[in-house]
Design a protein around this motif. Sequence first.
Motif, PDB file in Angstrom:
ATOM      1  N   SER A  12       0.817  -1.223   0.000  1.00 14.83           N
ATOM      2  CA  SER A  12       0.000   0.000   0.000  1.00 14.83           C
ATOM      3  C   SER A  12       0.847   1.269   0.000  1.00 14.83           C
ATOM      4  O   SER A  12       0.315   2.359  -0.193  1.00 14.83           O
ATOM      5  N   GLY A  13       2.155   1.126   0.217  1.00 12.23           N
ATOM      6  CA  GLY A  13       3.029   2.294   0.213  1.00 12.23           C
ATOM      7  C   GLY A  13       3.400   2.774   1.606  1.00 12.23           C
ATOM      8  O   GLY A  13       3.863   3.906   1.775  1.00 12.23           O
ATOM      9  N   LYS A  14       3.215   1.919   2.604  1.00 15.67           N
ATOM     10  CA  LYS A  14       3.482   2.319   3.990  1.00 15.67           C
ATOM     11  C   LYS A  14       4.898   2.847   4.194  1.00 15.67           C
ATOM     12  O   LYS A  14       5.086   3.892   4.805  1.00 15.67           O
ATOM     13  N   SER A  15       5.883   2.127   3.700  1.00 17.24           N
ATOM     14  CA  SER A  15       7.276   2.533   3.921  1.00 17.24           C
ATOM     15  C   SER A  15       7.596   3.859   3.232  1.00 17.24           C
ATOM     16  O   SER A  15       8.231   4.740   3.828  1.00 17.24           O
ATOM     17  N   THR A  16       7.151   4.018   2.010  1.00 19.40           N
ATOM     18  CA  THR A  16       7.404   5.251   1.267  1.00 19.40           C
ATOM     19  C   THR A  16       6.736   6.438   1.951  1.00 19.40           C
ATOM     20  O   THR A  16       7.356   7.487   2.175  1.00 19.40           O
ATOM     21  N   VAL A  17       5.455   6.274   2.301  1.00 22.81           N
ATOM     22  CA  VAL A  17       4.720   7.356   2.960  1.00 22.81           C
ATOM     23  C   VAL A  17       5.265   7.599   4.362  1.00 22.81           C
ATOM     24  O   VAL A  17       5.445   8.746   4.784  1.00 22.81           O
ATOM     25  N   GLY A  18       5.551   6.522   5.094  1.00 20.66           N
ATOM     26  CA  GLY A  18       6.076   6.662   6.458  1.00 20.66           C
ATOM     27  C   GLY A  18       7.385   7.418   6.500  1.00 20.66           C
ATOM     28  O   GLY A  18       7.583   8.300   7.343  1.00 20.66           O
ATOM     29  N   THR A  19       8.282   7.104   5.587  1.00 20.00           N
ATOM     30  CA  THR A  19       9.570   7.797   5.512  1.00 20.00           C
ATOM     31  C   THR A  19       9.368   9.282   5.225  1.00 20.00           C
ATOM     32  O   THR A  19       9.968  10.149   5.873  1.00 20.00           O
ATOM     33  N   ALA A  20       8.505   9.587   4.259  1.00 21.25           N
ATOM     34  CA  ALA A  20       8.245  10.987   3.889  1.00 21.25           C
ATOM     35  C   ALA A  20       7.563  11.740   5.030  1.00 21.25           C
ATOM     36  O   ALA A  20       7.901  12.897   5.314  1.00 21.25           O
ATOM     37  N   LEU A  21       6.616  11.096   5.689  1.00 24.92           N
ATOM     38  CA  LEU A  21       5.895  11.736   6.795  1.00 24.92           C
ATOM     39  C   LEU A  21       6.825  12.020   7.961  1.00 24.92           C
ATOM     40  O   LEU A  21       6.813  13.121   8.524  1.00 24.92           O
ATOM     41  N   ALA A  22       7.657  11.065   8.324  1.00 27.37           N
ATOM     42  CA  ALA A  22       8.597  11.266   9.431  1.00 27.37           C
ATOM     43  C   ALA A  22       9.572  12.399   9.119  1.00 27.37           C
ATOM     44  O   ALA A  22       9.876  13.224   9.984  1.00 27.37           O
ATOM     45  N   ALA A  23      10.043  12.445   7.871  1.00 28.04           N
ATOM     46  CA  ALA A  23      10.962  13.518   7.478  1.00 28.04           C
ATOM     47  C   ALA A  23      10.270  14.875   7.578  1.00 28.04           C
ATOM     48  O   ALA A  23      10.845  15.835   8.097  1.00 28.04           O
ATOM     49  N   ARG A  24       9.046  14.933   7.122  1.00 27.87           N
ATOM     50  CA  ARG A  24       8.291  16.197   7.166  1.00 27.87           C
ATOM     51  C   ARG A  24       8.018  16.639   8.600  1.00 27.87           C
ATOM     52  O   ARG A  24       8.061  17.815   8.919  1.00 27.87           O
ATOM     53  N   MET A  25       7.739  15.657   9.482  1.00 23.84           N
ATOM     54  CA  MET A  25       7.459  15.953  10.886  1.00 23.84           C
ATOM     55  C   MET A  25       8.731  16.146  11.712  1.00 23.84           C
ATOM     56  O   MET A  25       8.673  16.670  12.818  1.00 23.84           O
ATOM     57  N   GLY A  26       9.863  15.678  11.181  1.00 29.35           N
ATOM     58  CA  GLY A  26      11.125  15.773  11.913  1.00 29.35           C
ATOM     59  C   GLY A  26      11.199  14.835  13.107  1.00 29.35           C
ATOM     60  O   GLY A  26      11.733  15.187  14.161  1.00 29.35           O
ATOM     61  N   VAL A  27      10.650  13.622  12.932  1.00 29.38           N
ATOM     62  CA  VAL A  27      10.627  12.638  14.017  1.00 29.38           C
ATOM     63  C   VAL A  27      11.248  11.325  13.547  1.00 29.38           C
ATOM     64  O   VAL A  27      11.383  11.085  12.354  1.00 29.38           O
ATOM     65  N   PRO A  28      11.612  10.447  14.496  1.00 27.34           N
ATOM     66  CA  PRO A  28      12.168   9.146  14.115  1.00 27.34           C
ATOM     67  C   PRO A  28      11.164   8.299  13.331  1.00 27.34           C
ATOM     68  O   PRO A  28       9.948   8.439  13.498  1.00 27.34           O
ATOM     69  N   TYR A  29      11.722   7.399  12.526  1.00 24.18           N
ATOM     70  CA  TYR A  29      10.921   6.505  11.695  1.00 24.18           C
ATOM     71  C   TYR A  29      11.414   5.076  11.882  1.00 24.18           C
ATOM     72  O   TYR A  29      12.615   4.831  11.994  1.00 24.18           O
TER      73      TYR A  29
END
Length: 159
Positions: A12-29
């Motif tokens: 479903s794209g979890k890893s791609t979206v998760g990586t981008a979201l964490a980077a945008r939020m500035g939090v660990p992934y």
Amino acid sequence: MALVVVMGVAGSGKSTVGTALAARMGVPYADADEFHSPANVAKMRAGTPLDDNDRRPWLLAIGKWLAAHADTGAVVTCSALKRAYRDTLREAAPDITFLHLDGDMDTVRQRVAGRVGHFMPTSLVQSQFDALEPLGEDERGVVIDLALPVDVIVARFLE
């Protein structure tokens, strides 16, 4: 800070979206695949779906990781297909928000078939959809179409 679980079926794209979201939020992934035991990976690689007993230690490990990041915020991917699995995660980290990447089986099958070197075969996609229980009205989270561009998914979630 926010604790986010990017959930959905395999492909479903979890890893791609998760990586981008964490980077945008500035939090660990963290990627949920990192929490699977070698036995679970071997079972999936052989085309056998995991059962609840296989998933329990995996979910507990993800929950522990989330709880350890409650002060900083974090993003983790996890299929979190069933309500009971999400409940297990919430037991460890009650303030989780879920981002459910939802879409059709044909799109997901194409994505899984196009992966190189991943342990999840296309033969298990149906079992993922069969197990999926959508977020309940009482569960904190949003559902976003997995076919949207990643930056759009992230922006919509952060709205």
